[in-house]
Design an enzyme around this catalytic site. Sequence first.
Site, PDB file in Angstrom:
ATOM      1  N   SER A 165       4.015   2.265   8.473  1.00  0.00           N
ATOM      2  CA  SER A 165       3.798   1.263   7.446  1.00  0.00           C
ATOM      3  C   SER A 165       5.087   1.054   6.682  1.00  0.00           C
ATOM      4  O   SER A 165       5.735   2.010   6.279  1.00  0.00           O
ATOM      5  CB  SER A 165       2.703   1.704   6.492  1.00  0.00           C
ATOM      6  OG  SER A 165       1.469   1.345   7.017  1.00  0.00           O
ATOM      7  N   ASP A 191       1.073  -7.677   2.556  1.00  0.00           N
ATOM      8  CA  ASP A 191       1.184  -6.261   2.193  1.00  0.00           C
ATOM      9  C   ASP A 191       2.648  -5.836   2.020  1.00  0.00           C
ATOM     10  O   ASP A 191       3.198  -5.123   2.844  1.00  0.00           O
ATOM     11  CB  ASP A 191       0.486  -5.418   3.271  1.00  0.00           C
ATOM     12  CG  ASP A 191       0.251  -3.979   2.831  1.00  0.00           C
ATOM     13  OD1 ASP A 191       0.850  -3.557   1.821  1.00  0.00           O
ATOM     14  OD2 ASP A 191      -0.521  -3.282   3.511  1.00  0.00           O
ATOM     15  N   HIS A 246       0.821  -1.220   0.000  1.00  0.00           N
ATOM     16  CA  HIS A 246       0.000   0.000   0.000  1.00  0.00           C
ATOM     17  C   HIS A 246       0.854   1.268   0.000  1.00  0.00           C
ATOM     18  O   HIS A 246       0.364   2.335  -0.334  1.00  0.00           O
ATOM     19  CB  HIS A 246      -1.064  -0.022   1.105  1.00  0.00           C
ATOM     20  CG  HIS A 246      -0.609   0.351   2.484  1.00  0.00           C
ATOM     21  ND1 HIS A 246      -0.304  -0.577   3.457  1.00  0.00           N
ATOM     22  CD2 HIS A 246      -0.421   1.549   3.074  1.00  0.00           C
ATOM     23  CE1 HIS A 246       0.031   0.039   4.579  1.00  0.00           C
ATOM     24  NE2 HIS A 246      -0.024   1.332   4.375  1.00  0.00           N
TER      25      HIS A 246
HETATM   26  N1  ARG Z   1      -4.898   0.680   7.746  1.00  0.00           N
HETATM   27  C1  ARG Z   1      -3.581   0.670   7.189  1.00  0.00           C
HETATM   28  C2  ARG Z   1      -2.951   2.078   7.282  1.00  0.00           C
HETATM   29  O1  ARG Z   1      -3.518   3.007   7.761  1.00  0.00           O
HETATM   30  C3  ARG Z   1      -3.530   0.107   5.822  1.00  0.00           C
HETATM   31  C4  ARG Z   1      -4.194   0.921   4.766  1.00  0.00           C
HETATM   32  C5  ARG Z   1      -4.121   0.342   3.396  1.00  0.00           C
HETATM   33  N2  ARG Z   1      -5.121  -0.663   3.172  1.00  0.00           N
HETATM   34  C6  ARG Z   1      -6.423  -0.391   2.807  1.00  0.00           C
HETATM   35  N3  ARG Z   1      -7.283  -1.366   2.700  1.00  0.00           N
HETATM   36  N4  ARG Z   1      -6.821   0.826   2.557  1.00  0.00           N
HETATM   37  O2  ARG Z   1      -2.566   2.795   6.478  1.00  0.00           O
HETATM   38  N1  ASP Z   2      -1.430   1.560   7.989  1.00  0.00           N
HETATM   39  C1  ASP Z   2      -0.698   2.631   8.602  1.00  0.00           C
HETATM   40  C2  ASP Z   2       0.331   3.250   7.630  1.00  0.00           C
HETATM   41  O1  ASP Z   2       0.093   3.267   6.442  1.00  0.00           O
HETATM   42  C3  ASP Z   2      -0.032   2.190   9.853  1.00  0.00           C
HETATM   43  C4  ASP Z   2      -0.906   2.381  11.050  1.00  0.00           C
HETATM   44  O2  ASP Z   2      -1.641   3.382  11.102  1.00  0.00           O
HETATM   45  O3  ASP Z   2      -0.831   1.546  11.946  1.00  0.00           O
HETATM   46  O4  ASP Z   2       1.293   3.870   8.029  1.00  0.00           O
END
Ligand code: ARG
Ligand code: ASP
Length: 697
Positions: free
Chosen positions: A628, A219, A83
Amino acid sequence: MKYIKILFLFIVVQVTAQQGGMWIPSLLEGMNEQEMTSLGSKLTAKDIYDVNNSSLKDAIGHFNGGCTSEVISPEGLILTNHHCGFGEIQSHSSLENDYLKDGFWAMSKQEELPNENLYIEFIVRIDDVTTKALNGVANTMTEREKQSTIDKNINEIQKTVQKEAWQGVKVKPFYKGNQYFLFVTERFDDVRLVGAPPSSIGKFGSDTDNWVFPRHTGDFALFRIYADKNNRPAKYSKDNVPYKPKHFLPVSLDGVEEGDFTMVFGFPGTTNEYLPAVAIQHITQEFNPSNIAIREAALKEIDAQMKASDAVRIKYASKQARIANAWKKWIGENLGIKKSNAIAERQAFEATFKKALKEKGLEASYGNILPEFEKLYADFAEINIRRRNFIEVFLVNNELMQMMFRAYQLEQVALNKPERFDEAKNSYINRLKGIHKDFDANVDKGVFSNVMPLYNPKNVDASIYEKTSFTNLDNALQLFEGNAKKVVKNLNKDAAYQYAKPMIKEFFTKIDPEFQQKNQPITALQKTYMKALMEALPNARYFPDANSTLRVTYGQVRGYSPRDAVYYNPVSYLDGVIEKYVPGDYEFDVPQKLIDLYEAKDFGQYTDKNGKVPVCFLGTNHTTGGNSGSPAIDAHGNLIGLNFDRVWEGTMSDMNYDPEICRNIMVDARYILFIIDKYAGAKHLIDEMKLVHPKKK
Ligand code: ARG
Ligand code: ASP
């Protein structure tokens, strides 16, 4: 003697229980080093950060300013999240070569794909420059005067810093501006895409599984840094060569078990850990709910139309993911704050603080802080929500209003800085084209009808969609032909612009200025509060809030209990991917090749001791957005996983880290290796890494 021993043991247990915090890597000696050791680490502070010798920090790079990445081979191979590299993977994709859908693997260095505007930045050195930065700042000054003195000092520091010509420098405030640190950096601009799994692996589970456990997402993505012949940063050139890092992380094949030490090393973005209870109350009970409601209204329309049409689904996929990501996070944050009783706990803490002020004779200097916060937040709440609601409607969720917002800014340039009009017009036109690439007027109108009532219920007029030129790119572009005067005239004749302009004007002339004016004393008071906390309760563990600088956080592999009678094991397996498999589903499809490998049990060396392939695991590491792509590192400094998310109830760690329920989610390094080797057949990439067996020694 016995009593002393018991007392000592008690203290040690107290110390080992301490987790949470994002620590400055150059200041780990002492408390952090001891805590890490007691959690099972075999690393010294110098193994992690050293200026004179290579250390772990030399392998950690800030990925495009937003994510983290790490070097995993002597040839500059870089690991980060799928991502995080999503934009690059997307930009190389076309209908014929759909790398998002099918994945991409460079089978030789010649096939690696360059990326304009992608960079990775390493930290060479960190210096405390607090004294110089605050030189000449006096309590009698206004906040403005203080800031301008500090800005001048920082300028001077940056001009006189000792560094090589190709290195960069930045100075950042810590502890709310009570301390300042300088960073000497090295930034590489030739970063090429090496490999990415298909989205059905790299984004498996998509929004349904986002922010939750059990998780089964691979990921990850691979890049490579190229440098000039002297191994120094250089713009892209075909003559550049793979970067030889000062350090790269060996990859462990032994994995982790519950209770094992883990450390996450990366660039966390923003946290707010020292808020007063009244602020947490405002955020979770007023601010979050109003933002959640707006995004929910938008998603209701987008989701329905994406289900009904494939064309819409493709156009809105990444927009939908962006809107849903924060929406889901805020809901989890509220859940966690409630579940952990965070507001009552913070109030109890404030009672302790007040008592300490009294005992230390600090009431005269700091006794007013908490009542002052109450007053300021009471005055701030409404404008904070109104401003944010405007941003949600005009800049996040509705694209016609976004086009109007930028058009208003363009009109301001035309009126006030005519010499810059052409440049501004060009960039506006590019923005218009960008929006229209993935725009559907019908979807946007539905979003408008759902979200505008939440911002301005008295003035919702969806008929503008039938009258405006902006729902069609060619018609919109016609409005921008000619000089400033003509463009302004055309704009002001457009129905959507006429409708939106008074609201946008109100934002710039009333809402935002009032917000700034009421926010500024809160920021200043938060700085005083930080100082007061450290003086009144000097023995507590204070770490600076995240500010996109390099930090270390550590903990252990641990499951957790999200609800009564529910317990999540800390490790998920490939079996779980197959359990979740829904053929053809846009979130839970699984590539045939992966199913074949699973059925043939063709797992190579990438299993745990029970012969299963681990996919994701949980830890108590305190992470946030920006972490991330950060490496999860074992007790010996080897890579064991790749951080990418947190559990739902734990996302409140941005305000209130609670070791009971805050967990970060990592991809197991063995799953990454398994996909590279067995799924993609890119064995040459495995060969350039250093695979180790730290537990077999
Ligand atoms: N929650 C994670 C972070 O804040 C992964 C986001 C990417 N994945 C998604 N399904 N949008 O960034
Ligand atoms: N998914 C988040 C990122 O893209 C990480 C988090 O918020 O735990 O940095």
